[in-house]
Each structure stands twice: as structure tokens, then as C-alpha cells.
Write a protein that holds these residues in place. Structure first.
Motif: not given
Lengths: 409, 409
Positions: B11-15
Motif C-alpha cells: 500500500l502507498p504509505n499514506n491514505y
């Protein structure tokens, strides 16, 4: 073509409490006038305390006014509640947590079910037996539990807890990746000493094992020597995630609020063995993606349990239930039954006489004494030959049930 | 040794919204006196209506009294609410549902994230692009999305929706197992006609595809010809699961209540092709195991939106937001921007001038006009070159923001 997740199909058709409800309904159809008393499902009966309902009314009023209205809260929960938890549930026991290590949820069932998403589907799991069914069922759904045979799952290590070993589970002689512990225990009502808990933490530290520790009933502990949290044990911050709930502590079963502690020190490895990954970060990501926080009103309600009045009122209700437990324990023991638990937990674990099966004893108690219990085998193979009784009833029902059981036995 | 679920690490590090918050905070540090207006995150600003707060006060009073106290509710939600939903949200549109086909939840985010547990991890998924990030992220976590490259996941079929195709996604030319649709659309604010929706249902019937239909914004539809539910289309009961929420309908973002419709006709196959499995039964089992119902107080609040007063008050708030949307649409169009959506949805989808990137336009708007929007590319590759504005602000903020954007552009 959409294909079903076939692991779901391995689950027994019904959830334990749905099975019981069905049998109780069948009884009611043929005995419409019977006055049934339920000491079965673990739901509370005492109303919310005044400190809590006052806080809720206030929160509702805030939501009615543009200037104080609250929309989405933080996925992790409001700081006011996380700070109150750290200060009241942990600091007095010498445990120092960062409020960011607390994740407010909508009850322990959700998070004890969801937490396994963080680990590989093929990690091995170990459970004390008998146990709260959610731990295993949530692992079955992802394929981690394997296949079932004679009520036992092929990839689950069972650690029996019975009268024979005084309900002290033996530490496994092999490496297990994940261990579920629940103390005070549901269903047996037994507790764990600091010495025994220390053995588990040391086992976990040595074997790189994760412990999922369910402390939902800690508020019922009466004995000052029994640990309320696994973090009372040195080193636990590195290996344990802990679950708490206001459901039984303050009668929130209908309000939905609890919390999970995920320390920042806790990590799990990658399969290539090169990295340690922070489970705190992973859980935060999981919650931000799949959860939107629990009701603001419920969070204010939970906060109110930490005010001086709230504490006093909550304690009073717990004493009410624990008085039930004492009455039940004394009466059933006097009737010659072997009774465990009920001293630091709202559950009594009763051995069926003459080795009768759990379901048979359940049915006889239902049809002959009109009292509902929970068959122990529903909590796992080592629960066979026991039934669970709960102390959450009204005093008068509890006393009436004891009278009936006396005549019946 | 406990091993981490490595799919999480993809997942990309941040939402998205956490990223935006970080940039906004950075701005605030260097511009402590700036009066920032947020048209970014889709949260409501109007308070709960009186019918709702009255119902909540009443529910709190019930919880304070032993005779009316409620503990655990049904995992699926209280019949009073499920019956009100069937009667008010579906019957008037000619849709006949059984109340047992409704599952009350704590908001659409949870269930749109959890629903994918019912299907095999290797089913293929298709999404309109741009899209609400939860659909893809929840699939990434279980390994279904594959690996990411240039913002695209290897096992996800993207169906672009841009000004070029008038935001009408093309039906895939191959078989896709699961399709996510969201109408009125978040983030583009565009809608789907009955004719187009019929094509999707027919595609699903022909290809044995499951449709996960997110109708969280249906209350904002103004045009009487636009469908509010996929079940307005014949055959949809066999292929579609639909998600609703009170968050945007009645300002419940802080209360947490919504519902999922899982018709009894809907099935998925087993891998050996021999059986069809009821997804209704599977979802019921999932909810009983991992969910304990949503707050009784929130369920009574939701019920109150269906009273005559509740309906009137809710409608008024929606009109308030839709007036914002009209003002924004007219103003931005007058300033020469290309604006989509905002007519049947609380979202406006604005093309950046001269093909500027979403993030660049976002940052310029933040630093030069002190207005926060959401970069379109955060919702998927086809969102590049757009930003999303929401109509959920206060009227005065909305007008002030339009004035600033006028001067800025």
C-alpha cells in the motif's frame, strides 16, 4: 465468474448462540407458559449509570448545534478518550502508554476478529481450550485454521484448560506464531497469575510469537495480585496486543465502544527475514482504510466512566454482578456441583455430574428446571462436560434460578 | 515466528486524506494568520436535525432505565430500522425487499471494505477510475489487487471516466469477476442513467459478475429520471450488493450508521463449479462472527429520519448543500473553469486549467487562494488533471471561497 471464498464454507453452520436460541425457541413453543430464566448469553441487564447517560445527553445536544457539531472523528478515536484511558486504566498499574498506542473501536468482537488481517494467512495459531469462538472462526474465514475434524482445526494448537490441570494451560513445546489468551477467561471465569503470565511473555519473546491478549473482563478482578493487563509484565510491549471493552465494564453492549492497545515496540518479520515491520503502523493503516471511528456519543459515554462519579457508579454495578456470582457459586457448591470461576470474573464454569455431555445437561436444565445455560463444548473440545453460567442476570432471577436448580439436582 | 501480511506493505504509505492534512498543516505553520477554507474532505457541517436528536435523547433515557435498557442488539440491526428502510427507501421506487436482506452497519466505509472477504482472493476486480480509495485498498490488503506500477494495480481493471467519455465508463470487453460502481459518483459527482445501469446489470448477468454498488449519495439526486438504487433495474437482485449510508444523507458522519443490502437471490460459485453459494448466508455469518451491531442510539437516530418531520428536516439540509453546489458550479463556470458534477451530488469535479497536475493545482490553490480542495489523482490515474470540491461547507465559507477563487483565477 465470481467465486466464493471457500474457507467460509468450512465453518460450522451456526454460531453457538444462534444454536442455543433455536433450542430455547423450540422449548418455548411447547411450553408457552413456562417462566424461563436465562443464565446463558453473556449480556448485561443493569442500565447505564447516570454519569454515562448525562454525558450522552450532553453529546447529543452538541450534535444539535452548528457550533458544537462533530462530523468524522479521528479513525483512531478522540484524544480525550485515549488520554483518559492511558491515565486511568494503565498509569495506576505502572504502565506507561502513549495515547497514540490506543485505538478506540466499536467493541472487542470487531478487533479480535480483525486483528488477524495483519499477519500472513499461513501463520500458526494457538488457543487455550475452551475459548471465545470468534478467535478461531475469524481465522477459519481467511484459511489460516485449516480443516476441521471432530471439532478440532488442523492448523490450530489447542492448549486444554480443565479441572485436571487447574485451568492452567501448558506452554507449547514447539514454536507457535500467534497465541490468543483471554483473562479473566471467557468461558471458564478463571484467571492467570503474574507468574504464569510471565511465562507466556518470555515464551513469546524467545520464539518471536505474537500474543493477542483479550482483557475484556479485567474490571471484574477482585484479587489485588491478579494482573489486569499483560503490560504489567516486563517485555510484553514487544510481543502483545491487548483488547479492552466497555461492554461488560460499564454495560455498553448496546452502545459499542472498546479499545485495542498496539504498542509502538511491537513488530513482525517479513518472510525473507530481512525486515521487522511495525504492527502499530499496519493497524493504523488498516483502521484508516476500513473503519471510520465509533460514534462520538459512545466515546463521550466511555469518557464519563473515568470521572469520579462514573468510577463509583460503574464499580457499584460490577459489585452487583459479583454478588450474583458469589450467590451462585455458594449455592451450586452446596448442591454438590463442582464450580470454577466466578471469583474474579462474571462467569461460572460448572462440571456436569457423572460426566454427562454439555448439550445433554443443557437440555435437561432447560426442560426440567427452565433455566438456560451455555454448553461448554460450544467453546471448544475441552469444554465438553462443562456448562457456563453468567452472573449478569437480575438478582431476583439469579436467586430464583438457584432455588430451581437446587430442587432439580 | 509471526510473519506480517506482506500485502499491507504494498500500500502507498499514506491514505489520501492524511497526505492532504499533512500539506495543510505545513501551510498553517508558515501562515499562522491565514483564514483557510476547506472544500476538501467530504465531511458535513450542518448539525443533526431536531427529529434525530429528539429520538437520540429518548434512546439515552431508555438506556438509563432497567425496564427499557437494551444490551446486545441483533448483529444484523434492529427490525424497527430494517423495516423502516424497506418501506421508505425502496418500496416507493417499486423495489420489494425482505427486511432480512438489510444489514445495518456502522457506516459504508466498513462494509465496502469488508464485503470482499466473501470472495476468493484471486477473483479479478474492475473499478471505474477515479474512485473512492477504499475499494482498491481493501483488496490490496488481501492480495487481490496484485502489484502496483505507476499508480495502477496489476490485477485491477480500470474503466476511465473523464470529460472525454462524458464520465460514462465503458463496459469491459472481457470477463471481470467483481465490479465496483458508485453513483452518484464520489469523486466526480456525476450520475448514471437507467439505460447505462441496465447495461451493467446485463453484463453481470451474462458474465456471472458480482456488482458492489455504492449508493451512499443517492439522497442528493434531484433529477427524477436518475436511479437511486441498482434494484430499480430488473435482474439486479441476482448480481448486486448495495451500500447505503446516513452519513451524507442525514449528517451522521459522527454517529456511524448505514446499511448494506444483500438480496437472498445473490450467489457465487465454488471453484469446482458444482455449487452456488448464497452470499446472504455468508454475509450473515461474517457479521455474526466479526460485528456486534451498531449503537442502539444511532439506530434510533436513523429510524427518526423516516418520520414525516425527519424527512422534511433532512431534505432541507440536503437542499442547503445543493444550493452551495449550485453557487459553486455557476461561479466556477463563470470564471472559465470546466466543472462537472454538482447537480445530483454534493461533489464538483473541476478540470485544472492548461493541463496542470492535480497536486500542483491543489498547492497553488492552497498557497495563493487559501482554499483546500482534493487532488483528483488521489482517486486514481484518471483523476489526474482534476480536483474535487465539496458542497458540504457552510454557506458563508462557500461564498467566500468562490470570491477568493474568482480573484485568484
Amino acid at each position: 465468474m465470481a467465486l466464493v471464498n471457500e474457507h467460509f464454507l468450512k465453518l460450522p453452520n451456526n454460531y453457538l448462540f444462534a444454536d442455543i436460541a433455536k433450542k430455547v425457541n423450540a422449548f418455548k413453543v411447547s411450553h408457552s407458559n413456562a417462566d424461563l430464566i436465562s443464565l446463558g448469553i453473556g449480556d448485561v441487564t443493569q442500565p447505564l449509570c447516570p454519569a454515562v447517560t448525562e454525558a450522552m445527553h450532553k453529546a447529543v445536544d452538541e450534535m444539535a448545534d452548528r457550533d458544537t457539531f462533530r462530523g468524522y472523528g479521528p479513525e483512531q478515536g478522540y484524544p480525550f478518550l485515549r488520554e483518559a484511558i492511558v491515565k486511568n486504566d494503565f498509569l495506576p498499574r505502572g504502565i506507561h502508554l502513549d495515547p497514540n498506542e490506543i485505538f478506540i473501536n466499536d467493541g472487542a468482537k470487531s478487533d479480535t476478529g480483525n486483528i488477524q488481517e495483519l499477519v500472513r494467512w499461513d501463520n500458526s495459531i494457538g488457543v487455550t481450550d475452551p475459548i471465545y469462538p470468534v478467535y478461531i472462526d475469524s481465522n477459519v474465514m481467511i484459511g489460516r485454521a485449516g480443516t476441521v475434524n471432530d471439532g478440532k482445526w488442523s492448523n490450530v494448537i489447542y492448549m486444554p484448560c480443565t479441572a485436571e490441570n487447574n485451568f492452567v494451560p501448558q506452554i507449547p513445546d514447539r514454536r507457535v506464531d500467534i497465541i490468543y489468551l483471554c483473562y479473566p477467561n471467557n468461558p471458564t471465569g478463571t484467571v492467570i497469575s503474574k507468574e504464569e503470565l510471565r511465562k507466556w511473555v518470555n515464551y513469546a519473546l524467545k520464539n518471536d510469537t505474537l500474543i493477542f491478549y483479550d482483557a475484556a473482563y479485567e474490571a471484574y478482578i477482585q484479587d489485588p495480585d491478579i494482573p489486569h493487563s499483560i503490560y504489567e509484565i516486563k517485555g510484553a510491549r514487544k510481543v502483545a496486543i491487548e483488547f479492552h471493552s466497555y461492554s461488560k465494564t460499564a454495560g455498553f453492549t448496546g452502545l459499542r465502544c472498546g479499545y485495542t492497545v498496539v504498542p509502538k515496540d511491537i513488530t513482525a518479520g517479513t518472510i525473507d527475514g530481512r525486515e521487522r515491520i511495525s504492527l502499530h503502523q499496519l493497524w493504523y493503516r488498516r483502521q484508516c482504510t476500513k473503519f471510520n471511528g465509533t460514534s462520538y456519543v459512545s466515546q463521550r459515554a466511555a469518557e464519563a466512566t473515568y470521572t469520579p462519579e462514573g468510577k463509583e457508579q460503574v464499580k457499584k454495578t460490577i459489585q452487583y454482578y459479583m454478588t450474583n456470582a458469589r450467590i451462585m457459586h455458594e449455592t451450586l457448591t452446596r448442591y454438590g456441583l463442582q464450580v470454577f470461576g466466578g471469583e474474579n470474573a462474571p462467569y461460572l464454569w460448572v462440571k456436569t455430574p457423572q460426566g454427562e455431555s454439555s448439550w445433554r445437561f443443557f437440555e435437561r436444565m432447560l426442560y426440567e428446571a427452565h433455566v438456560v445455560c451455555t454448553p461448554g463444548v460450544g467453546f471448544g473440545p475441552s469444554g465438553e462436560g462443562y456448562v457456563r453460567l453468567t452472573a449478569f442476570g437480575l438478582r431476583e432471577d439469579c436467586e430464583k434460578a438457584m432455588e430451581r436448580l437446587g430442587k432439580w439436582i
